[in-house]
Motif scaffolding. Structure first.
Motif, PDB file in Angstrom:
ATOM      1  N   LEU A 138       0.822  -1.212   0.000  1.00  0.00           N
ATOM      2  CA  LEU A 138       0.000   0.000   0.000  1.00  0.00           C
ATOM      3  C   LEU A 138       0.854   1.259   0.000  1.00  0.00           C
ATOM      4  O   LEU A 138       0.497   2.271  -0.625  1.00  0.00           O
ATOM      5  N   ARG A 139       2.003   1.216   0.676  1.00  0.00           N
ATOM      6  CA  ARG A 139       2.904   2.374   0.670  1.00  0.00           C
ATOM      7  C   ARG A 139       3.465   2.614  -0.730  1.00  0.00           C
ATOM      8  O   ARG A 139       3.473   3.749  -1.230  1.00  0.00           O
ATOM      9  N   LEU A 140       3.905   1.532  -1.391  1.00  0.00           N
ATOM     10  CA  LEU A 140       4.441   1.668  -2.745  1.00  0.00           C
ATOM     11  C   LEU A 140       3.347   2.080  -3.726  1.00  0.00           C
ATOM     12  O   LEU A 140       3.583   2.890  -4.640  1.00  0.00           O
ATOM     13  N   ALA A 141       2.137   1.550  -3.546  1.00  0.00           N
ATOM     14  CA  ALA A 141       1.021   1.924  -4.416  1.00  0.00           C
ATOM     15  C   ALA A 141       0.751   3.415  -4.341  1.00  0.00           C
ATOM     16  O   ALA A 141       0.509   4.072  -5.366  1.00  0.00           O
ATOM     17  N   ASP A 142       0.790   3.976  -3.148  1.00  0.00           N
ATOM     18  CA  ASP A 142       0.563   5.417  -3.006  1.00  0.00           C
ATOM     19  C   ASP A 142       1.639   6.222  -3.725  1.00  0.00           C
ATOM     20  O   ASP A 142       1.345   7.270  -4.323  1.00  0.00           O
ATOM     21  N   LEU A 143       2.867   5.761  -3.667  1.00  0.00           N
ATOM     22  CA  LEU A 143       3.950   6.459  -4.370  1.00  0.00           C
ATOM     23  C   LEU A 143       3.717   6.432  -5.883  1.00  0.00           C
ATOM     24  O   LEU A 143       3.909   7.452  -6.565  1.00  0.00           O
ATOM     25  N   TRP A 144       3.316   5.301  -6.402  1.00  0.00           N
ATOM     26  CA  TRP A 144       3.071   5.204  -7.837  1.00  0.00           C
ATOM     27  C   TRP A 144       1.880   6.065  -8.264  1.00  0.00           C
ATOM     28  O   TRP A 144       1.892   6.655  -9.355  1.00  0.00           O
ATOM     29  N   LEU A 145       0.872   6.142  -7.430  1.00  0.00           N
ATOM     30  CA  LEU A 145      -0.314   6.930  -7.783  1.00  0.00           C
ATOM     31  C   LEU A 145      -0.024   8.420  -7.801  1.00  0.00           C
ATOM     32  O   LEU A 145      -0.740   9.181  -8.467  1.00  0.00           O
ATOM     33  N   ASP A 146       0.996   8.864  -7.083  1.00  0.00           N
ATOM     34  CA  ASP A 146       1.334  10.284  -7.074  1.00  0.00           C
ATOM     35  C   ASP A 146       1.591  10.823  -8.479  1.00  0.00           C
ATOM     36  O   ASP A 146       1.349  12.004  -8.747  1.00  0.00           O
ATOM     37  N   GLY A 147       2.071   9.964  -9.378  1.00  0.00           N
ATOM     38  CA  GLY A 147       2.394  10.422 -10.721  1.00  0.00           C
ATOM     39  C   GLY A 147       1.262  10.349 -11.712  1.00  0.00           C
ATOM     40  O   GLY A 147       1.414  10.806 -12.852  1.00  0.00           O
ATOM     41  N   VAL A 148       0.113   9.791 -11.317  1.00  0.00           N
ATOM     42  CA  VAL A 148      -0.971   9.614 -12.276  1.00  0.00           C
ATOM     43  C   VAL A 148      -2.274  10.280 -11.840  1.00  0.00           C
ATOM     44  O   VAL A 148      -3.283  10.184 -12.534  1.00  0.00           O
ATOM     45  N   THR A 149      -2.263  10.958 -10.699  1.00  0.00           N
ATOM     46  CA  THR A 149      -3.448  11.700 -10.267  1.00  0.00           C
ATOM     47  C   THR A 149      -3.007  12.910  -9.457  1.00  0.00           C
ATOM     48  O   THR A 149      -1.968  12.870  -8.785  1.00  0.00           O
TER      49      THR A 149
END
Length: 488
Positions: free
Chosen positions: A120-131
């Protein structure tokens, strides 16, 4: 026992991908009780002829005392339209029995909690670039199935109570007014039994669903506590068991979906009330076939309480064909499609360049929805609405097109107000919505802000005449007033 506890029927529907021409069977035929197409686990082998099977199990004479004690609790219930204490009890019993494939619930260990937290921590980092929406998760948790039941029951109560309340009111209105005083004890017994029956069926539904869901947002609604991103490690493992995809990728993809839902519900403050309000609006339009209830009342035998259970399964509840009812259904269906479509689009954008199996996982999730997975079937059975997978795909394409045309901020800005979102008609014509001229409210907002704050004071050293001219421009004075500046 029917798999439509409130009497709603689900018509067969072609899967979105065709799936070799097979149609969905909402009764779960051929898949066994409790399988994906039968989220309630009712039918042969699940106490199909015994509405109390989930509650009493395989009784022997030593169990009769406990059975009658539980029946007494049902008859003495005086709470709301659903006996949620019973629902919780049945849900936990269902969870403890395990899933049809033999999977048993178990406490989550430290290693699993660590893996979920990291995903979940890594998912949040990845989402920072797409929303443009920041993280919506205050904390991350790894739940067992029993913990999922405990955490989501308050949301189920908010969803189901409006529907059950309509039924409870109808139970008190089926007798003529002059007879209601005389039949008071009977009406009270029927309401108690109705609350218990609803509690039993909701409990079994939630318990079976706990064996399938992978997080707190599987049906596109925030079922868990706000700001708490959750995954169920046991169900995540089952989800990826036959996919030939590394377990780490499966976990991370599902974490992306959970984290994306959390962002949306955290930063669109009106969205939750909008969705739940649509469910309540739908419930207000439900009517009860009182002629059937009158027959039940006239023939009701207190020694055979299963009669009321059978009546609750025979299609007494029908949506009213009114403009208000249709509007509530359309609003809910479209809003859920937009939520799921946005999540699908942003998750794919985040995963496609990082996970080798992103396309396969995306299609697996879509097929799960298209084939009437447990979450969709349970939601459809509880409130009588089946979310059409075609709308999900249309919404996902629309959000992806908006990203290309307007960028992340322009796309996500549409969530600022429900009136700015695409409509059902826009899903039919996504290009028309994406490329229509955008209204620019920035100057209007600036003017309204300045008006609210009063006239702007001149800065020290500023030219007084320039300040006056600016004020004249704002008020419309100084031009066409009959004075010539050259005369000054």
């Amino acid at each position: 026992m029917s798999d439509t506890p409130f009497g709603f029927g689900l018509p067969p529907e072609e899967p979105d991908d065709g799936d070799k021409g097979k149609k969905n069977d909402p009764t779960g035929g051929g898949q066994g009780s409790g399988g994906p197409a039968n989220p309630f686990g009712f039918g042969p082998g699940a106490g199909g002829d015994n509405p109390f099977a989930a509650m009493f199990g395989s009784m022997n004479p030593n169990d009769l005392g406990a059975a009658f004690q539980q029946l007494g609790q049902m008859l003495s219930y005086e709470g709301g339209p659903v006996n949620w204490d019973m629902a919780k009890q049945i849900a936990r019993q269902t969870v403890s029995q395990g899933t049809p494939d033999g999977s048993k619930d178990a406490s989550v260990g430290p290693a699993e909690r660590s893996a979920v937290d990291e995903a979940l921590r890594l998912a949040d980092l990845w989402l920072d670039g797409v929303t443009s929406m920041p993280s919506g998760a205050i904390s991350s948790v790894a739940w067992s199935r029993a913990e999922w039941v405990e955490a989501t029951l308050p949301a189920w109560q908010q969803l189901v109570d409006p529907v059950a309340e309509r039924v409870g009111l109808a139970m008190g209105d089926v007798l003529p007014e002059e007879m209601q005083a005389m039949a008071g004890p009977l009406i009270g017994m029927m309401r108690s039994m109705g609350g218990a029956m609803f509690g039993q069926q909701i409990g079994q539904a939630v318990g079976v669903l706990a064996g399938e869901v992978v997080g707190s947002t599987d049906i596109g609604l925030p079922l868990g506590p706000a700001g708490r991103a959750a995954l169920l490690p046991l169900n995540v493992e089952r989800f990826g068991k036959d996919l030939s995809v590394p377990q780490d990728e499966v976990r991370l993809y599902l974490a992306l979906r959970e984290a994306a839902h959390q962002r949306l519900f955290a930063h669109v403050p009106w969205l939750r009330s909008h969705l739940f309000g649509a469910v309540e609006g739908y419930a207000r339009g439900i009517k009860v076939d009182t002629s059937k209830l009158e027959d039940v009342v006239g023939q009701f035998d207190p020694s055979q309480p299963e009669q009321l259970q059978e009546a609750l399964q025979q299609g007494m509840f029908q949506p009213e064909e009114t403009p208000e009812q249709k509007a509530a259904l359309a609003r809910l269906e479209t809003a859920l499609a937009l939520v799921e479509g946005w999540v699908d689009a942003v998750v794919h954008a985040a995963a496609k360049s990082r996970l080798t199996s992103a396309d396969a996982l995306r299609e697996t999730m879509r097929r799960r929805r298209a084939s009437g997975g447990p979450a969709e079937q349970t939601f459809a059975t509880l409130i009588g609405l089946q979310l059409r997978p075609r709308r999900l795909r249309d919404a996902s394409r629309l959000w992806a097109s908006l990203t290309d045309a307007r960028g992340l901020e322009g796309r996500d800005a549409l969530w600022e107000h429900p009136d700015m979102l695409p409509t059902a008609q826009d899903l039919d014509d996504p290009d028309g919505f994406v490329h229509h001229e955008q209204l620019d409210f920035s100057e209007l907002d600036k003017m309204l802000g300045e008006a609210a704050n009063g006239p702007k004071k001149p800065e020290p050293g500023a030219d007084t005449k320039d300040t006056k001219d600016a004020a004249d421009d704002a008020t419309g004075e100084g031009e066409g007033d009959g004075k010539d500046d050259s005369d000054k």
